[in-house]
Design an enzyme around this catalytic site. Structure first.
Site, mmCIF file in Angstrom:
data_model
loop_
_atom_site.group_PDB
_atom_site.id
_atom_site.type_symbol
_atom_site.label_atom_id
_atom_site.label_comp_id
_atom_site.label_asym_id
_atom_site.label_seq_id
_atom_site.Cartn_x
_atom_site.Cartn_y
_atom_site.Cartn_z
ATOM 1 N N LYS A 264 -52.434 27.013 -26.823
ATOM 2 C CA LYS A 264 -52.667 27.133 -25.374
ATOM 3 C C LYS A 264 -52.011 28.379 -24.778
ATOM 4 C CE LYS A 264 -49.010 24.513 -23.090
ATOM 5 N NZ LYS A 264 -48.664 23.363 -22.281
ATOM 6 N N LEU B 151 -49.409 21.583 -35.354
ATOM 7 C CA LEU B 151 -48.055 22.072 -35.048
ATOM 8 C C LEU B 151 -47.842 22.269 -33.559
ATOM 9 C CD1 LEU B 151 -49.008 23.769 -37.913
ATOM 10 C CD2 LEU B 151 -46.554 24.105 -37.843
ATOM 11 N N THR C 158 -40.465 16.319 -37.455
ATOM 12 C CA THR C 158 -39.110 16.859 -37.585
ATOM 13 C C THR C 158 -38.118 15.811 -38.113
ATOM 14 O OG1 THR C 158 -37.243 17.481 -36.170
ATOM 15 C CG2 THR C 158 -39.008 16.371 -35.088
ATOM 16 N N ASP C 159 -36.992 16.303 -38.635
ATOM 17 C CA ASP C 159 -35.923 15.390 -39.072
ATOM 18 C C ASP C 159 -35.196 14.780 -37.873
ATOM 19 O OD1 ASP C 159 -34.573 17.686 -38.206
ATOM 20 O OD2 ASP C 159 -33.309 17.873 -39.988
ATOM 21 N N GLU C 160 -35.426 15.361 -36.679
ATOM 22 C CA GLU C 160 -34.695 14.876 -35.499
ATOM 23 C C GLU C 160 -35.082 13.450 -35.119
ATOM 24 O OE1 GLU C 160 -33.971 17.584 -32.332
ATOM 25 O OE2 GLU C 160 -34.180 19.330 -33.607
ATOM 26 N N TYR D 238 -37.165 15.393 -26.631
ATOM 27 C CA TYR D 238 -38.002 16.095 -27.632
ATOM 28 C C TYR D 238 -38.195 15.217 -28.865
ATOM 29 C CZ TYR D 238 -38.916 18.954 -31.774
ATOM 30 O OH TYR D 238 -39.431 19.421 -32.970
ATOM 31 N N LYS E 241 -41.653 13.405 -30.431
ATOM 32 C CA LYS E 241 -42.165 13.612 -31.800
ATOM 33 C C LYS E 241 -42.245 12.263 -32.525
ATOM 34 C CE LYS E 241 -43.054 17.034 -33.537
ATOM 35 N NZ LYS E 241 -44.307 17.829 -33.544
ATOM 36 N N ASN F 144 -34.390 21.822 -39.955
ATOM 37 C CA ASN F 144 -34.381 23.049 -39.140
ATOM 38 C C ASN F 144 -34.898 24.250 -39.916
ATOM 39 O OD1 ASN F 144 -33.042 21.682 -37.063
ATOM 40 N ND2 ASN F 144 -31.758 23.466 -36.648
ATOM 41 N N ASN F 145 -35.881 24.926 -39.367
ATOM 42 C CA ASN F 145 -36.437 26.132 -39.987
ATOM 43 C C ASN F 145 -35.738 27.379 -39.452
ATOM 44 O OD1 ASN F 145 -39.877 25.733 -40.851
ATOM 45 N ND2 ASN F 145 -38.475 24.061 -40.470
ATOM 46 N N ILE G 198 -21.725 29.390 -28.695
ATOM 47 C CA ILE G 198 -21.825 28.255 -29.628
ATOM 48 C C ILE G 198 -21.515 26.983 -28.847
ATOM 49 C CG2 ILE G 198 -20.739 27.197 -31.680
ATOM 50 C CD1 ILE G 198 -22.399 29.543 -32.430
ATOM 51 N N ARG H 215 -24.363 20.546 -25.567
ATOM 52 C CA ARG H 215 -25.640 19.960 -25.125
ATOM 53 C C ARG H 215 -25.442 18.465 -24.896
ATOM 54 N NH1 ARG H 215 -29.869 20.589 -29.738
ATOM 55 N NH2 ARG H 215 -30.507 22.451 -28.641
ATOM 56 N N GLY I 118 -25.888 14.705 -25.238
ATOM 57 C CA GLY I 118 -26.497 13.875 -26.294
ATOM 58 C C GLY I 118 -26.655 14.591 -27.624
HETATM 59 N N1 LIG Z 1 -38.688 24.925 -35.669
HETATM 60 C C1 LIG Z 1 -38.204 23.958 -36.432
HETATM 61 O O1 LIG Z 1 -37.083 24.060 -36.940
HETATM 62 C C2 LIG Z 1 -39.041 22.717 -36.711
HETATM 63 C C3 LIG Z 1 -38.573 21.811 -37.672
HETATM 64 C C4 LIG Z 1 -39.374 20.681 -37.967
HETATM 65 C C5 LIG Z 1 -40.575 20.501 -37.307
HETATM 66 N N2 LIG Z 1 -40.974 21.392 -36.352
HETATM 67 C C6 LIG Z 1 -42.280 21.156 -35.700
HETATM 68 O O2 LIG Z 1 -43.141 22.219 -36.072
HETATM 69 C C7 LIG Z 1 -44.042 22.508 -35.012
HETATM 70 C C8 LIG Z 1 -43.991 23.983 -34.658
HETATM 71 O O3 LIG Z 1 -42.673 24.319 -34.260
HETATM 72 P P1 LIG Z 1 -42.275 25.831 -33.904
HETATM 73 O O4 LIG Z 1 -40.820 25.949 -34.096
HETATM 74 O O5 LIG Z 1 -43.199 26.761 -34.570
HETATM 75 O O6 LIG Z 1 -42.589 25.831 -32.323
HETATM 76 P P2 LIG Z 1 -42.875 27.022 -31.313
HETATM 77 O O7 LIG Z 1 -42.327 26.578 -30.011
HETATM 78 O O8 LIG Z 1 -42.436 28.329 -31.873
HETATM 79 O O9 LIG Z 1 -44.474 27.061 -31.230
HETATM 80 C C9 LIG Z 1 -45.227 26.046 -30.666
HETATM 81 C C10 LIG Z 1 -46.613 26.583 -30.359
HETATM 82 O O10 LIG Z 1 -47.417 25.484 -29.885
HETATM 83 C C11 LIG Z 1 -48.153 25.926 -28.767
HETATM 84 N N3 LIG Z 1 -48.428 24.759 -27.900
HETATM 85 C C12 LIG Z 1 -47.528 24.004 -27.227
HETATM 86 N N4 LIG Z 1 -48.150 23.012 -26.570
HETATM 87 C C13 LIG Z 1 -49.477 23.148 -26.823
HETATM 88 C C14 LIG Z 1 -50.631 22.445 -26.422
HETATM 89 N N5 LIG Z 1 -50.549 21.396 -25.582
HETATM 90 N N6 LIG Z 1 -51.836 22.846 -26.889
HETATM 91 C C15 LIG Z 1 -51.947 23.913 -27.707
HETATM 92 N N7 LIG Z 1 -50.880 24.645 -28.108
HETATM 93 C C16 LIG Z 1 -49.655 24.275 -27.675
HETATM 94 C C17 LIG Z 1 -47.280 26.954 -28.082
HETATM 95 O O11 LIG Z 1 -48.038 27.827 -27.252
HETATM 96 C C18 LIG Z 1 -46.639 27.663 -29.282
HETATM 97 O O12 LIG Z 1 -47.422 28.766 -29.690
HETATM 98 C C19 LIG Z 1 -43.676 21.579 -33.863
HETATM 99 O O13 LIG Z 1 -44.543 20.483 -33.878
HETATM 100 C C20 LIG Z 1 -42.248 21.160 -34.181
HETATM 101 O O14 LIG Z 1 -41.957 19.886 -33.657
HETATM 102 C C21 LIG Z 1 -40.243 22.496 -36.039
#
Ligand SMILES: NC(=O)c1ccc[n+]([C@@H]2O[C@H](COP(=O)([O-])OP(=O)(O)OC[C@H]3O[C@@H](n4cnc5c(N)ncnc54)[C@H](O)[C@@H]3O)[C@@H](O)[C@H]2O)c1
Length: 341
Positions: free
Chosen positions: A35, A81, A129-131, A153, A157, A182-183, A209, A281, A283
């Site tokens: 989006k 994602l 996610t692991d969260e 958040y 999820k 965490n990535n 931090i 933060r 919680g």
């Molecule tokens: N980053 C991490 O460490 C991590 C770890 C485990 C899982 N995840 C999961 O992986 C996925 C991607 O994470 P990320 O870190 O790349 O996130 P990010 O915030 O970098 O990217 C999310 C993307 O989704 C798009 N988006 C958000 N809402 C939308 C909607 N309603 N319709 C269409 N597009 C939409 C945003 O524009 C953005 O480009 C998420 O689902 C997150 O929960 C992330």
């Protein structure tokens, strides 16, 4: 033969764009639907935007348009994602997390429920996610561990994971849920810890931090996560959950000190670069830690990048892509948010 076409939602974000790069290398066709929110960035797709096997469509996963995109492009796989992803933002404004992370997934499920019946080889991979497991003070959570999310958040999820799993059981949709730790790596928004610290090290700023820096996370290099996702799509069992982790935990303080050391090797560090402990933060979970034995044993996957190699590569990517920081869709990207009102 059906074209090997995948739809990635959220492909302008951090993990989605890294995943698309890998899918294209593996000769898949990819349609990216995103989006274009604050966390998306066209910088993330610039290397492959002209690839003939890649197409971008601006679309919210809540939109009815998703159905016509599925029917037109006939994906054999959908990697979901798209999500709101920043815990601190979910504290200030949880509503959009409900809209995108829960209602958006519900919309995809309703559309996929009809779509898969006409496209029996198709699968939905829902990225989580692991969260969702909440604080893991000792040991590591496996796939049977109960969900105890702490932040809006994580709760959004968790809710979407339950929805996907209920659609598998009730409607028989072919879907798999993945829970990754965490990535870190290239193309992550600098509201997140590692790219924020790298930004501040490069620009001679203090390194904030949260709390005492003792919170511990399991860190995985983004490309290792993406390889696991493709493996799960190709070989994973329908209806299953797969944890994806590196088995390597680090505290935020260790991450910060490690990055300062990498910085010292690569650039001249300014005098303002100092750790600054800031208000924690609300919680804040103390520790997440996954047991990923299932994917290692059943799908023969394991992470390739060592933590030190991954961190070095990550630091150097941001250093060599300083335009990334100025190409963001967000003003004040590193500004502190999420301190309960
Ligand atoms: N980053 C991490 O460490 C991590 C770890 C485990 C899982 N995840 C999961 O992986 C996925 C991607 O994470 P990320 O870190 O790349 O996130 P990010 O915030 O970098 O990217 C999310 C993307 O989704 C798009 N988006 C958000 N809402 C939308 C909607 N309603 N319709 C269409 N597009 C939409 C945003 O524009 C953005 O480009 C998420 O689902 C997150 O929960 C992330």
């Amino acid at each position: 033969m059906t074209k090997k076409l995948i739809i990635v939602t959220g492909g302008l974000g951090f993990i989605g764009s890294n995943l698309i790069e890998l899918l294209l290398k593996r000769n898949y066709y990819v349609v990216n639907i995103d989006k274009v929110s604050y966390s998306s960035n066209f910088y993330n797709t610039k290397e492959f935007k002209d690839n003939k096997r890649y197409k971008f469509i601006k679309c919210d996963i809540n939109s009815k348009k998703v159905e016509s995109i599925f029917n037109k492009h006939k994906p054999i796989g959908i990697f979901n994602l798209a999500a709101e992803t920043h815990v601190d933002r979910s504290i200030d404004g949880p509503k959009i997390f409900i809209t995108s992370n829960i209602l958006g997934v519900f919309n995809i499920l309703e559309i996929f429920k009809k779509y898969y019946k006409k496209n029996l080889r198709s699968k939905l991979i829902h990225i989580s996610t692991d969260e969702v497991y909440g604080d893991i003070l000792t040991g590591r959570s496996d796939e049977n561990y109960s969900y105890r999310p702490s932040s809006p958040y994580a709760a959004s999820k968790a809710s979407s994971d339950h929805l996907v799993s209920s659609y598998v059981r009730t409607y028989g949709i072919p879907a798999i849920i993945t829970n990754c730790s965490n990535n870190y790596g290239p193309k992550q928004h600098p509201e997140k810890l590692i790219p924020k610290l790298i930004h501040n090290i490069i620009s001679n700023k203090k390194l904030p931090i949260y709390g005492k820096g003792t919170n511990s996370r399991e860190w995985i290099y983004v490309k290792d996560h993406c390889e696991a996702l493709i493996k799960i799509f190709e070989k994973g069992k329908i209806g299953n959950f797969y944890n994806i982790g590196s088995n390597k935990n680090k505290t935020n303080l260790e991450i910060c000190k490690g990055l300062i050391n990498i910085g010292k090797k690569n650039i001249k560090i300014g005098t303002n670069v100092k750790i600054e402990f800031v208000k924690d933060r609300p919680g804040h979970d103390i520790r997440y830690a996954l047991n990923s034995k299932k994917i290692i044993k059943e799908l023969n996957w394991k992470p390739k990048k060592s933590f030190s190699q991954g961190m070095e590569a990550t630091f150097n990517w941001y250093l060599n892509n300083l335009n990334y920081y100025t190409s963001l869709n967000t003003k004040n990207a590193t500004k502190r948010v999420g301190l309960k009102k």
